[in-house]
Design an enzyme around this catalytic site. Structure first.
Site, PDB file in Angstrom:
ATOM      1  N   HIS A  65     -11.863   3.305 -15.202  1.00 14.67           N
ATOM      2  CA  HIS A  65     -11.373   4.667 -14.916  1.00 14.67           C
ATOM      3  C   HIS A  65     -10.590   5.242 -16.099  1.00 14.67           C
ATOM      4  O   HIS A  65      -9.603   5.955 -15.908  1.00 14.67           O
ATOM      5  CB  HIS A  65     -10.492   4.679 -13.660  1.00 14.67           C
ATOM      6  CG  HIS A  65     -11.210   4.259 -12.404  1.00 14.67           C
ATOM      7  ND1 HIS A  65     -11.784   5.176 -11.550  1.00 14.67           N
ATOM      8  CD2 HIS A  65     -11.458   3.039 -11.873  1.00 14.67           C
ATOM      9  CE1 HIS A  65     -12.331   4.517 -10.531  1.00 14.67           C
ATOM     10  NE2 HIS A  65     -12.162   3.225 -10.706  1.00 14.67           N
TER      11      HIS A  65
ATOM     12  N   ASN B 244     -12.495   6.482  -4.186  1.00 11.29           N
ATOM     13  CA  ASN B 244     -13.648   6.887  -4.997  1.00 11.29           C
ATOM     14  C   ASN B 244     -14.415   7.998  -4.284  1.00 11.29           C
ATOM     15  O   ASN B 244     -14.134   8.307  -3.121  1.00 11.29           O
ATOM     16  CB  ASN B 244     -14.595   5.700  -5.206  1.00 11.29           C
ATOM     17  CG  ASN B 244     -14.108   4.730  -6.282  1.00 11.29           C
ATOM     18  OD1 ASN B 244     -13.227   5.053  -7.063  1.00 11.29           O
ATOM     19  ND2 ASN B 244     -14.680   3.551  -6.300  1.00 11.29           N
TER      20      ASN B 244
ATOM     21  N   HIS C  43      -1.481   2.987  -7.332  1.00 11.42           N
ATOM     22  CA  HIS C  43      -1.494   1.607  -6.813  1.00 11.42           C
ATOM     23  C   HIS C  43      -1.780   1.650  -5.307  1.00 11.42           C
ATOM     24  O   HIS C  43      -0.988   2.255  -4.567  1.00 11.42           O
ATOM     25  CB  HIS C  43      -0.122   0.981  -7.063  1.00 11.42           C
ATOM     26  CG  HIS C  43      -0.064  -0.485  -6.756  1.00 11.42           C
ATOM     27  ND1 HIS C  43      -1.023  -1.152  -6.026  1.00 11.42           N
ATOM     28  CD2 HIS C  43       0.852  -1.424  -7.084  1.00 11.42           C
ATOM     29  CE1 HIS C  43      -0.696  -2.419  -5.921  1.00 11.42           C
ATOM     30  NE2 HIS C  43       0.434  -2.617  -6.558  1.00 11.42           N
TER      31      HIS C  43
HETATM   32 FE1  HDE Z   1      -9.552   0.001  -9.145  1.00 11.99          FE
HETATM   33  N1  HDE Z   1      -8.481  -0.392 -10.808  1.00 11.99           N
HETATM   34  N2  HDE Z   1      -9.920  -1.964  -8.897  1.00 11.99           N
HETATM   35  N3  HDE Z   1     -10.814   0.380  -7.565  1.00 11.99           N
HETATM   36  N4  HDE Z   1      -9.308   1.945  -9.385  1.00 11.99           N
HETATM   37  C1  HDE Z   1      -7.904   0.508 -11.604  1.00 11.99           C
HETATM   38  O1  HDE Z   1      -5.708   0.386 -12.416  1.00 11.99           O
HETATM   39  C2  HDE Z   1      -9.241  -2.960  -9.509  1.00 11.99           C
HETATM   40  C3  HDE Z   1     -11.467  -0.524  -6.805  1.00 11.99           C
HETATM   41  C4  HDE Z   1      -9.721   2.955  -8.563  1.00 11.99           C
HETATM   42  O2  HDE Z   1      -6.749   7.471 -11.904  1.00 11.99           O
HETATM   43  C5  HDE Z   1      -7.007  -0.106 -12.645  1.00 11.99           C
HETATM   44  O3  HDE Z   1      -4.193   1.773 -13.344  1.00 11.99           O
HETATM   45  C6  HDE Z   1      -9.612  -4.230  -8.958  1.00 11.99           C
HETATM   46  C7  HDE Z   1     -12.008   0.079  -5.624  1.00 11.99           C
HETATM   47  C8  HDE Z   1      -9.351   4.233  -9.113  1.00 11.99           C
HETATM   48  O4  HDE Z   1      -5.297   6.007 -12.648  1.00 11.99           O
HETATM   49  C9  HDE Z   1      -7.070  -1.602 -12.334  1.00 11.99           C
HETATM   50  C10 HDE Z   1     -10.541  -3.956  -7.994  1.00 11.99           C
HETATM   51  C11 HDE Z   1     -11.651   1.392  -5.704  1.00 11.99           C
HETATM   52  C12 HDE Z   1      -8.684   3.947 -10.301  1.00 11.99           C
HETATM   53  C13 HDE Z   1      -8.037  -1.625 -11.159  1.00 11.99           C
HETATM   54  C14 HDE Z   1     -10.730  -2.533  -7.963  1.00 11.99           C
HETATM   55  C15 HDE Z   1     -10.920   1.566  -6.926  1.00 11.99           C
HETATM   56  C16 HDE Z   1      -8.662   2.508 -10.438  1.00 11.99           C
HETATM   57  C17 HDE Z   1      -7.299   0.296 -14.051  1.00 11.99           C
HETATM   58  C18 HDE Z   1     -11.308  -4.923  -7.106  1.00 11.99           C
HETATM   59  C19 HDE Z   1     -11.990   2.515  -4.717  1.00 11.99           C
HETATM   60  C20 HDE Z   1      -8.119   4.942 -11.281  1.00 11.99           C
HETATM   61  C21 HDE Z   1      -6.141   1.140 -14.499  1.00 11.99           C
HETATM   62  C22 HDE Z   1     -10.500  -5.841  -6.392  1.00 11.99           C
HETATM   63  C23 HDE Z   1     -11.368   2.323  -3.418  1.00 11.99           C
HETATM   64  C24 HDE Z   1      -6.731   5.338 -10.923  1.00 11.99           C
HETATM   65  C25 HDE Z   1      -5.240   1.173 -13.396  1.00 11.99           C
HETATM   66  C26 HDE Z   1      -6.217   6.356 -11.908  1.00 11.99           C
HETATM   67  C27 HDE Z   1      -8.047   1.835 -11.500  1.00 11.99           C
HETATM   68  C28 HDE Z   1      -8.342  -2.780 -10.552  1.00 11.99           C
HETATM   69  C29 HDE Z   1     -11.676  -1.916  -7.116  1.00 11.99           C
HETATM   70  C30 HDE Z   1     -10.433   2.849  -7.319  1.00 11.99           C
HETATM   71  C31 HDE Z   1      -7.472  -2.490 -13.485  1.00 11.99           C
HETATM   72  C32 HDE Z   1      -9.069  -5.568  -9.395  1.00 11.99           C
HETATM   73  C33 HDE Z   1     -12.790  -0.614  -4.502  1.00 11.99           C
HETATM   74  C34 HDE Z   1      -9.647   5.603  -8.527  1.00 11.99           C
HETATM   75  O5  HDE Z   1      -5.825  -2.084 -11.915  1.00 11.99           O
END
Ligand code: HDE
Length: 721
Positions: A79, A152, A343
């Site tokens: 993202h 999402n 978060h």
């Molecule tokens: Fe994320 N995801 N994600 N994700 N995600 C990040 O956090 C992660 C997942 C989502 O505009 C990171 O600050 C793991 C699902 C959005 O700042 C990180 C897993 C969904 C955004 C991270 C998922 C999301 C992130 C990268 C699986 C939809 C952007 C930078 C267990 C429900 C937020 C940050 C923004 C961002 C980890 C799966 C949505 C690395 C480990 C499912 C919208 O922490």
């Protein structure tokens, strides 16, 4: 729906950054160093003579360059590319029966929000129009602390367990040896991973659909994906899925168009969001809840904890409870959109987690990632991340600490400070976790209720319109067509054949391999090393319904041209009266109109007036517009025909199934396009049905633009790209 009793809003969308009082504006001020010394010369460094070497003592030069050298922070792992805006959320009806969260109980409060949309795979500088899932992250600044709904634009995910997330992301990101391709899933490592992870098939259907190519961030749905819990004042809990429904409907662009937009304007979505807000066309979404009583947890054909499944709206309707409006662009992209830290673990009393194993992993990841991205455990002190409620605790120190905590103690319990700050009882607003009963063995395993990997992929495919289905076929042909290893293509076809035989056959016909008779089931790695794969093969569970209307974009609202971009093609000698009349009609419908001509400046009309050109054929392109109008004026048409770019403009708009209006006098231009060939012999009425409107009323053109696209044209006609 909104209650008429709404009192004066409690927070009224005050600037979050202002609340944090860290804003700066240099208007009318002297230039200073970071330490407040006024600068006399910002053009020349200090030298030993006019032609001599620079002096180390030049603290002004050193400070400026040092700050510049450290301007970048690591981009988000996923993202990375985003666009953001401020706004507010207002509730329609109190939700006290389900949740005690105050912002979901008081209809008089406008809760400030900050929303960041993003693509997932690409780097920060990549294109907006990549085929990808879009992030939809909302921070609610509630009076009980910050609540983040980090979702999402697609309601399911690729994997069921957080432990697979690094693998998924490594697979989709550019391949490690050559860092290619940027922001694209059409490569071997991604499809290799998919081909042995059948649990990804439902999400693959969505990602290969036009949902992955939004027309606008304002025209996307949002989903919390995981099942969460709501908890009421009595401590009773229900399960919940969150939905954002855009008031403009859900619309997409064509894949060929997306690729061209990436070249013409890689900031297409960012600019669209920015301009809509600047022009007062505030994007709006309604918040919906799907509520499942605790006793009904096991009544579905899928597991509520499995993030590769959705709850069809036919089984549990979405209850609309409020509306979010985005009405202010950030003042500073870095300070706000880049430094915002979302978060899924930022929750407030009345909201809680479920045991979804993907969500559980996320609860660890998001704070952890901020430590390397923002560089300090004090990231909550950055203005955009601060709650509007005061923060009192004994956490101290760390890099770049902003708060100056007063007093002699930083421990709890204490007597020196009379025990302050105190713990809050639940009745005083203290957060208490839902009292879930747990009685289980410690295992590394996946529940058998997670083993159905195909039935909802089939449900999604069955629910699509014919045009949407054919776009999925083309997308899969494109993606797999870029996969070099034939074995991977065959394995994916094996998976597709378990979603829909016809789909697999159609894809196979375009990628030079046959659908395998027996798919390679044992390749599925999801069930763990010590598990006999024969015992736990993916199994299809028949879904309660065969189709779900909410899954097709074809069924969403199509009655507004608000903020749609319309191009009017003109040259000297145009009928300027026709231009003005059309422009007025479109602007009255709140569309945005741009006049495009061979040159900038004033274009002479035939009636003695002029039309101001906004763009030229060099700077504009049909892919950046929703519709096109060619007014009459024989000289204007002759000049446009000589240019040829206008002919390409109209051809391309036709290829991408957009509404086209042509005045009678402009018919020669139509005759020079592919449209003439395909509509030959058709009456004007028949042409209008497919969005080509000759000499018709403004009303008919406006209705056609509101239709978004005339996808049926693709069946009849192949227009070269
Ligand atoms: Fe994320 N995801 N994600 N994700 N995600 C990040 O956090 C992660 C997942 C989502 O505009 C990171 O600050 C793991 C699902 C959005 O700042 C990180 C897993 C969904 C955004 C991270 C998922 C999301 C992130 C990268 C699986 C939809 C952007 C930078 C267990 C429900 C937020 C940050 C923004 C961002 C980890 C799966 C949505 C690395 C480990 C499912 C919208 O922490």
């Amino acid at each position: 729906m909104a209650s008429k009793k709404i009192k004066k809003p409690a927070v009224n969308n005050k600037k979050i950054t202002d609340l944090a009082a860290n804003t700066e504006d240099g208007t009318g001020q002297f230039l200073t160093t970071n330490h407040g010394v006024k600068i006399n010369d910002n053009q020349n460094s200090l030298k030993s003579g006019e032609r001599g070497s620079s002096l180390l003592e030049d603290f002004i030069l050193r400070e400026k360059i040092t700050h510049f050298d450290h301007e970048r922070i690591p981009e988000r792992i996923v993202h990375a590319r985003g666009s953001a805006a401020h706004g507010f959320f207002q509730l329609y009806q109190p939700q006290g029966q389900y949740t005690k969260a105050k912002f979901l109980n008081d209809i008089s409060v406008q809760t400030p929000v900050f929303v960041r949309f993003s693509t997932v795979a690409g780097s920060k500088g990549s294109t907006d129009l990549a085929r990808d899932v879009r992030g939809f992250a909302v921070k609610f600044y509630t009076e009980e602390g910050n609540y983040d709904l980090v979702g999402n634009n697609i309601p399911v995910f690729f994997i069921q367990d957080a432990i697979k997330f690094p693998d998924l992301i490594h697979a989709v990101k550019p391949e490690p040896h050559n860092e290619m391709p940027q922001a694209g899933s059409a490569h071997d490592s991604f499809w290799d991973f998919v081909s042995i992870m059948p649990e990804s098939m439902h999400m693959i259907m969505w990602a290969m659909s036009d949902r992955a190519l939004p027309r606008s961030l304002r025209m996307m749905e949002g989903f919390g994906i995981h099942t969460f819990r709501l908890v009421n004042e009595q401590g009773k809990s229900v399960f919940v899925k969150f939905h954002w429904k855009p008031l403009l409907g859900v619309h997409s662009v064509a894949w060929d168009e997306a690729q061209k937009i990436s070249g013409k304007n890689s900031d297409f979505h960012k600019q669209d969001l920015w301009e809509a807000i600047e022009n007062g066309a505030f994007p709006e979404w309604e918040l919906g809840l799907q509520i499942v009583a605790e006793k009904d947890e096991h009544k579905f054909d899928f597991d509520l904890l499995d993030p590769t499944k959705l709850i069809p709206e036919e089984l549990v309707p979405v209850q609309i409870i409020g509306k979010m409006t985005l009405n202010r662009n950030p003042d500073n992209f870095f300070a706000e959109a880049e430094q915002v830290a979302f978060h899924p673990g930022h929750i407030v009393p009345g909201i809680d987690f479920s045991n979804d194993p993907l969500l559980q992993g996320r609860l660890f990841s998001y704070t952890d990632t901020q430590l390397s991205r923002l560089g300090s455990s004090n990231f909550h002190e950055i203005p955009i991340n601060r709650p509007i409620t005061p923060v009192h605790n004994n956490q101290r120190d760390g890099h770049m600490r902003q708060t100056i905590n007063r007093g002699t103690v930083a421990n709890d319990p204490n007597t020196i400070a009379q025990g302050c700050p105190f713990q809050a009882k639940a009745m005083e607003g203290g957060f208490t976790s839902f009292n879930e009963r747990i009685d289980a063995r410690k295992v590394r395993a996946r529940s058998a209720s997670f083993h159905d990997h195909f039935s909802q992929a089939t449900l999604f495919y069955n629910s699509q319109s014919e045009a949407e289905k054919s776009h999925i076929v083309s997308a899969l042909r494109f993606e797999l067509g870029k996969v070099e290893r034939e074995t991977i293509r065959i394995r994916v076809l094996g998976l597709l054949s378990q979603v829909d035989k016809d789909l697999a056959q159609k894809v196979a016909a375009g990628i030079g391999v046959d659908v395998p008779k027996k798919p390679e089931q044992p390749m599925n790695m999801s069930f763990g090393a010590d598990v006999d794969p024969k015992r736990v093969q993916s199994k299809n569970v028949k879904q309660a319904i065969e189709k779900s209307a909410a899954l097709s974009m074809a069924n969403t609202i199509k009655n507004s041209i608000k903020s749609r971009q319309v191009a009017i093609l003109v040259a000297d000698g145009v009928n300027e009266t026709a231009v003005t009349q059309m422009k007025n009609a479109l602007v009255a419908g709140k569309a945005v109109v741009k006049v495009i001509a061979p040159k900038l400046g004033l274009i002479k009309g035939i009636n003695g007036g002029v039309v101001k050109a906004d763009q030229t054929f060099l700077t504009a392109a049909s892919v950046l517009f929703d519709a096109v109008y060619v007014p009459g004026g024989a000289k204007s048409i002759a000049a446009l025909l000589e240019e040829q770019d206008p002919v390409h403009f109209v051809n391309e708009a036709y290829k991408h199934c957009k509404a086209i209006a042509i005045d009678d006098e402009a018919i020669e231009l139509l005759n020079a396009t592919y449209i003439a060939r395909s509509v030959a012999g058709a009456s004007e009425k028949e042409m209008a049905k497919s969005g080509v409107i000759v000499n018709a009323s403004h009303k008919i053109f406006i209705k056609a633009i509101a239709q978004h696209r005339f996808w049926d044209r693709e069946k009849k006609d192949k227009v070269p790209a």
